[in-house]
Scaffold this motif. Structure first.
Motif, PDB file in Angstrom:
ATOM      1  N   ALA A   1       1.026  -1.033   0.030  1.00  0.00           N
ATOM      2  CA  ALA A   1      -0.126   0.070   0.006  1.00  0.00           C
ATOM      3  C   ALA A   1       0.943   1.227  -0.060  1.00  0.00           C
ATOM      4  N   ALA A   2       0.259   2.510  -0.272  1.00  0.00           N
ATOM      5  CA  ALA A   2       1.049   3.749  -0.254  1.00  0.00           C
ATOM      6  C   ALA A   2       1.770   3.745   1.096  1.00  0.00           C
ATOM      7  N   THR A   3       0.994   3.161   2.118  1.00  0.00           N
ATOM      8  CA  THR A   3       1.862   3.661   3.416  1.00  0.00           C
ATOM      9  C   THR A   3       2.568   2.512   3.809  1.00  0.00           C
TER      10      THR A   3
ATOM     11  N   LEU B   1      -3.201 -10.688  18.375  1.00  0.00           N
ATOM     12  CA  LEU B   1      -2.642 -10.039  16.948  1.00  0.00           C
ATOM     13  C   LEU B   1      -2.226  -8.587  17.285  1.00  0.00           C
ATOM     14  N   ASP B   2      -2.654  -8.128  18.390  1.00  0.00           N
ATOM     15  CA  ASP B   2      -2.285  -6.659  18.639  1.00  0.00           C
ATOM     16  C   ASP B   2      -0.870  -6.355  19.021  1.00  0.00           C
ATOM     17  N   ARG B   3      -0.010  -7.141  18.983  1.00  0.00           N
ATOM     18  CA  ARG B   3       1.396  -6.501  19.146  1.00  0.00           C
ATOM     19  C   ARG B   3       2.330  -6.948  18.162  1.00  0.00           C
ATOM     20  N   GLU B   4       3.714  -6.565  18.374  1.00  0.00           N
ATOM     21  CA  GLU B   4       4.500  -6.795  17.237  1.00  0.00           C
ATOM     22  C   GLU B   4       4.838  -7.925  16.878  1.00  0.00           C
ATOM     23  N   TRP B   5       4.602  -8.170  15.621  1.00  0.00           N
ATOM     24  CA  TRP B   5       5.109  -9.603  14.819  1.00  0.00           C
ATOM     25  C   TRP B   5       6.415  -9.336  14.314  1.00  0.00           C
ATOM     26  N   TRP B   6       7.318 -10.515  14.560  1.00  0.00           N
ATOM     27  CA  TRP B   6       8.499 -10.341  14.235  1.00  0.00           C
ATOM     28  C   TRP B   6       8.443 -11.573  13.124  1.00  0.00           C
TER      29      TRP B   6
ATOM     30  N   ALA C   1      -1.498  -1.515  12.587  1.00  0.00           N
ATOM     31  CA  ALA C   1      -1.505  -0.095  12.856  1.00  0.00           C
ATOM     32  C   ALA C   1      -3.024   0.388  13.237  1.00  0.00           C
ATOM     33  N   THR C   2      -3.975  -0.594  13.120  1.00  0.00           N
ATOM     34  CA  THR C   2      -5.105  -0.203  13.657  1.00  0.00           C
ATOM     35  C   THR C   2      -5.426  -1.400  14.730  1.00  0.00           C
ATOM     36  N   ARG C   3      -6.561  -1.366  15.383  1.00  0.00           N
ATOM     37  CA  ARG C   3      -6.970  -2.199  16.580  1.00  0.00           C
ATOM     38  C   ARG C   3      -7.040  -3.398  15.910  1.00  0.00           C
ATOM     39  N   ALA C   4      -6.507  -4.522  16.568  1.00  0.00           N
ATOM     40  CA  ALA C   4      -6.378  -5.911  16.136  1.00  0.00           C
ATOM     41  C   ALA C   4      -6.616  -6.635  17.285  1.00  0.00           C
ATOM     42  N   PRO C   5      -7.333  -7.768  17.130  1.00  0.00           N
ATOM     43  CA  PRO C   5      -7.924  -8.501  18.483  1.00  0.00           C
ATOM     44  C   PRO C   5      -6.518  -9.230  19.074  1.00  0.00           C
TER      45      PRO C   5
ATOM     46  N   PRO D   1      -3.886  -2.113   8.213  1.00  0.00           N
ATOM     47  CA  PRO D   1      -2.533  -1.699   7.818  1.00  0.00           C
ATOM     48  C   PRO D   1      -1.518  -2.310   8.587  1.00  0.00           C
ATOM     49  N   LEU D   2      -0.325  -2.637   8.085  1.00  0.00           N
ATOM     50  CA  LEU D   2       0.688  -3.170   9.201  1.00  0.00           C
ATOM     51  C   LEU D   2       1.885  -2.165   8.960  1.00  0.00           C
ATOM     52  N   ALA D   3       2.260  -1.726  10.021  1.00  0.00           N
ATOM     53  CA  ALA D   3       3.363  -0.621   9.974  1.00  0.00           C
ATOM     54  C   ALA D   3       4.534  -1.550  10.128  1.00  0.00           C
ATOM     55  N   VAL D   4       5.732  -1.028   9.485  1.00  0.00           N
ATOM     56  CA  VAL D   4       7.170  -1.640   9.628  1.00  0.00           C
ATOM     57  C   VAL D   4       7.824  -0.927  10.912  1.00  0.00           C
ATOM     58  N   THR D   5       7.814  -1.611  11.963  1.00  0.00           N
ATOM     59  CA  THR D   5       8.345  -0.913  13.254  1.00  0.00           C
ATOM     60  C   THR D   5       9.774  -1.488  13.579  1.00  0.00           C
TER      61      THR D   5
END
Length: 174
Positions: free
Chosen positions: A72-74, A113-118, A106-110, A94-98
């Motif tokens: 996506a654009a972001t 899943l609401d934490r950083e994925w490695w 980047a938005t509320r996930a259950p 959206p998934l933010a690259v952190t």
């Protein structure tokens, strides 16, 4: 001098006796975990099938899911349905690259899943991906383009083991 040697041995062995075993949090022992720092996250776009995930003993069975990851654009967006610890979880957004090899919804996930994925590992041809979390709350394997062969099954299991996961709790759908 002979009395000093047993005393020195006792002092050397005492810290080993006091060492605590690695504490299991979620599905992995506390300790170091490594993400794939050289992976360009935009290369993982496409459709993925879930081929394994962690579940506690006695967790209900559920059918494996999958993820559709798009550029996506972001950055990246994902639409997914996964079986994690016997529970079907669906989410899109959206998934933010952190960080290197790290993505965060980047938005509320259950939960969880609401934490950083490695991204713990992706094979060289971008066919199999291993994802986990530092707190061990989940871990799963995604694959694309057909069944996952035995060499990549073994590699995924070894990556989880290397990162402190209890691979005896890995439920494979392969």
């Amino acid at each position: 001098m002979h009395r000093l040697i047993p005393a020195l041995l006792l002092l050397l062995l005492l810290p080993a006796c006091l060492a605590q075993p690695a504490r299991l949090t979620g599905f992995r022992a506390a300790g170091p975990i490594y993400s794939n720092a050289v992976l360009d996250p935009t290369t993982i776009d496409g459709r993925w099938q879930q081929v394994a995930a962690f579940a506690a003993p006695g967790a209900p069975a559920c059918a494996p899911g999958g993820a559709d990851i798009r550029r996506a654009a972001t950055g990246l967006t994902v639409a997914l349905r996964l079986c994690l610890n016997g529970e079907v979880l669906s989410w899109s957004g959206p998934l933010a690259v952190t960080g290197p090899g790290r993505l965060t919804p980047a938005t509320r996930a259950p939960r969880p899943l609401d934490r950083e994925w490695w991204l713990l590992w992706v094979d060289g041809d971008l066919r199999t991906m291993v994802i986990g979390t530092p707190d061990g709350s989940f871990g799963f394997v995604l694959n694309r383009r057909g069944p996952i062969p035995a060499d990549r099954q073994s590699a995924a299991r070894e990556i989880f083991d290397w990162n402190g996961y209890d691979t005896g709790r890995l439920v494979a759908y392969w």
